[in-house]
Motif scaffolding. Structure first.
Motif, short mmCIF file in Angstrom:
data_model
loop_
_atom_site.label_atom_id
_atom_site.label_comp_id
_atom_site.label_asym_id
_atom_site.label_seq_id
_atom_site.Cartn_x
_atom_site.Cartn_y
_atom_site.Cartn_z
N GLN A 231 1.04 -0.78 0.05
CA GLN A 231 -0.22 -0.14 0.46
C GLN A 231 0.79 1.63 -0.12
O GLN A 231 0.32 2.84 -0.68
CB GLN A 231 -0.90 -0.27 0.95
CG GLN A 231 -1.76 -0.98 1.19
CD GLN A 231 -2.50 -0.74 -0.09
OE1 GLN A 231 -2.89 0.39 -0.44
NE2 GLN A 231 -3.34 -1.56 -1.29
N GLU A 232 1.87 0.93 0.38
CA GLU A 232 3.03 2.86 0.48
C GLU A 232 3.44 2.95 -0.39
O GLU A 232 3.43 3.63 -1.14
CB GLU A 232 3.92 2.02 1.89
CG GLU A 232 4.92 3.44 2.31
CD GLU A 232 6.32 2.97 2.97
OE1 GLU A 232 7.41 3.95 2.93
OE2 GLU A 232 6.14 2.27 3.53
N LEU A 233 4.13 1.39 -1.57
CA LEU A 233 4.44 1.29 -2.86
C LEU A 233 3.24 2.19 -3.80
O LEU A 233 3.85 3.16 -3.95
CB LEU A 233 4.75 0.30 -2.90
CG LEU A 233 5.20 -0.32 -4.65
CD1 LEU A 233 6.52 1.08 -4.92
CD2 LEU A 233 5.12 -1.62 -5.23
N ILE A 234 2.25 1.80 -3.48
CA ILE A 234 1.07 2.16 -4.02
C ILE A 234 0.99 4.07 -4.14
O ILE A 234 1.25 4.46 -5.14
CB ILE A 234 0.04 1.47 -3.87
CG1 ILE A 234 -0.22 0.24 -4.77
CG2 ILE A 234 -1.69 2.30 -4.93
CD1 ILE A 234 -1.85 -0.95 -4.77
N VAL A 235 0.94 3.98 -3.14
CA VAL A 235 0.74 5.61 -2.85
C VAL A 235 1.67 6.69 -3.15
O VAL A 235 1.69 7.51 -3.89
CB VAL A 235 0.14 6.60 -1.37
CG1 VAL A 235 0.61 6.62 -0.27
CG2 VAL A 235 -1.07 4.24 -0.31
N GLU A 236 3.33 5.90 -3.20
CA GLU A 236 4.58 6.66 -2.88
C GLU A 236 4.70 7.07 -4.45
O GLU A 236 4.77 7.75 -5.74
CB GLU A 236 4.94 6.28 -2.79
CG GLU A 236 5.47 7.12 -1.02
CD GLU A 236 6.50 6.76 -0.33
OE1 GLU A 236 7.40 5.55 -0.89
OE2 GLU A 236 7.08 6.94 0.75
N ALA A 237 4.52 6.11 -5.39
CA ALA A 237 4.42 5.56 -7.17
C ALA A 237 3.34 6.10 -7.85
O ALA A 237 3.93 6.53 -8.27
CB ALA A 237 4.64 4.34 -7.13
N ALA A 238 2.34 5.27 -7.77
CA ALA A 238 1.86 5.52 -8.31
C ALA A 238 0.81 6.59 -8.19
O ALA A 238 0.22 7.46 -9.05
CB ALA A 238 0.27 4.37 -7.84
N TRP A 239 1.06 7.13 -6.92
CA TRP A 239 0.06 8.66 -6.32
C TRP A 239 0.66 9.37 -6.66
O TRP A 239 0.57 10.85 -6.45
CB TRP A 239 -1.45 8.27 -5.48
CG TRP A 239 -2.45 7.41 -5.74
CD1 TRP A 239 -2.15 6.48 -5.32
CD2 TRP A 239 -3.48 7.59 -6.75
NE1 TRP A 239 -3.19 5.24 -5.62
CE2 TRP A 239 -4.15 6.44 -6.65
CE3 TRP A 239 -3.20 8.26 -7.06
CZ2 TRP A 239 -5.25 6.40 -7.35
CZ3 TRP A 239 -4.61 8.62 -8.11
CH2 TRP A 239 -5.56 6.92 -8.16
N GLY A 240 1.85 9.48 -5.42
CA GLY A 240 2.85 10.18 -6.09
C GLY A 240 3.87 10.82 -6.57
O GLY A 240 4.33 11.90 -6.81
N HIS A 241 4.50 9.41 -7.26
CA HIS A 241 5.38 10.15 -8.60
C HIS A 241 4.73 10.34 -10.09
O HIS A 241 5.24 11.59 -10.81
CB HIS A 241 6.57 8.67 -8.40
CG HIS A 241 7.12 9.31 -7.47
ND1 HIS A 241 8.86 9.32 -8.00
CD2 HIS A 241 7.37 7.68 -6.69
CE1 HIS A 241 9.46 9.38 -6.36
NE2 HIS A 241 8.68 7.85 -6.01
#
Length: 135
Positions: free
Chosen positions: A42-52
Motif C-alpha cells: 500500500q505504501e508503494l502504491i501511494v508513493e509510486a502511483a499517486w505520489g510519483h
C-alpha cells in the motif's frame, strides 16, 4: 499494525492526490483493510502511483484518468477499470472520453479486451447513475 515507517513528502503528496481522485470513502476503506502483510504494498502504491505519477503537473487528471482506464482495460484489470471509471466523477473525464479510450483499446489491444471492458464500464455507469454519482 505494528511497524509504521516514517511518512515521506512523496507519500503525503500521493495520499492527498489519491484522496482527491478516488475519494475519501474509498481510501478510508482501503486504509482500514490494510494489515501488516500488505502495508508495504500500500505504501508503494501511494508513493509510486499517486505520489510519483498522478501528482505530476504534465498531464491533467482528466488525461491521466483516460490513459489509466485504457491501460487497465487493455491489461484485463476490470475491477480496477470500474474503480477508475467511478473516479471520473473527480477527474473530469467524461463518458465520451471513456468511450474514445475504449475505441483505442479495441484497435491497439484487441476487441475482446475492449468488449469486456465496455461491459464493465456500462455496469459501472449504471451503478453511478443509480447512486447519484454519475454525470
Amino acid at each position: 499494525m505494528t511497524n509504521n515507517p516514517p511518512i515521506s513528502k512523496r507519500y503525503s503528496e500521493g495520499m492527498a492526490t489519491r484522496r482527491q481522485v478516488l475519494g475519501d470513502d474509498h481510501v478510508d476503506r482501503a486504509e482500514s483493510a490494510k494489515i501488516d502483510f500488505d502495508a508495504p504494498f500500500q505504501e508503494l502504491i501511494v508513493e509510486a502511483a499517486w505520489g510519483h505519477v498522478w501528482s505530476r503537473d504534465q498531464w491533467t487528471r482528466r488525461e491521466r484518468s483516460m490513459v489509466t482506464i485504457a491501460l487497465l482495460a487493455a491489461l484485463g484489470h476490470y475491477e480496477e477499470v470500474a474503480m477508475h471509471v467511478r473516479a471520473t466523477a473527480n477527474t473530469g473525464a467524461t463518458r465520451e472520453d471513456i468511450r474514445e479510450a475504449m475505441l483505442h483499446v479495441a484497435v491497439y489491444a484487441g476487441v475482446p479486451a475492449a468488449n469486456h471492458a465496455i461491459k464493465v464500464v456500462k455496469k459501472t455507469f449504471d451503478e453511478m447513475d443509480a447512486d447519484g454519482t454519475g454525470s
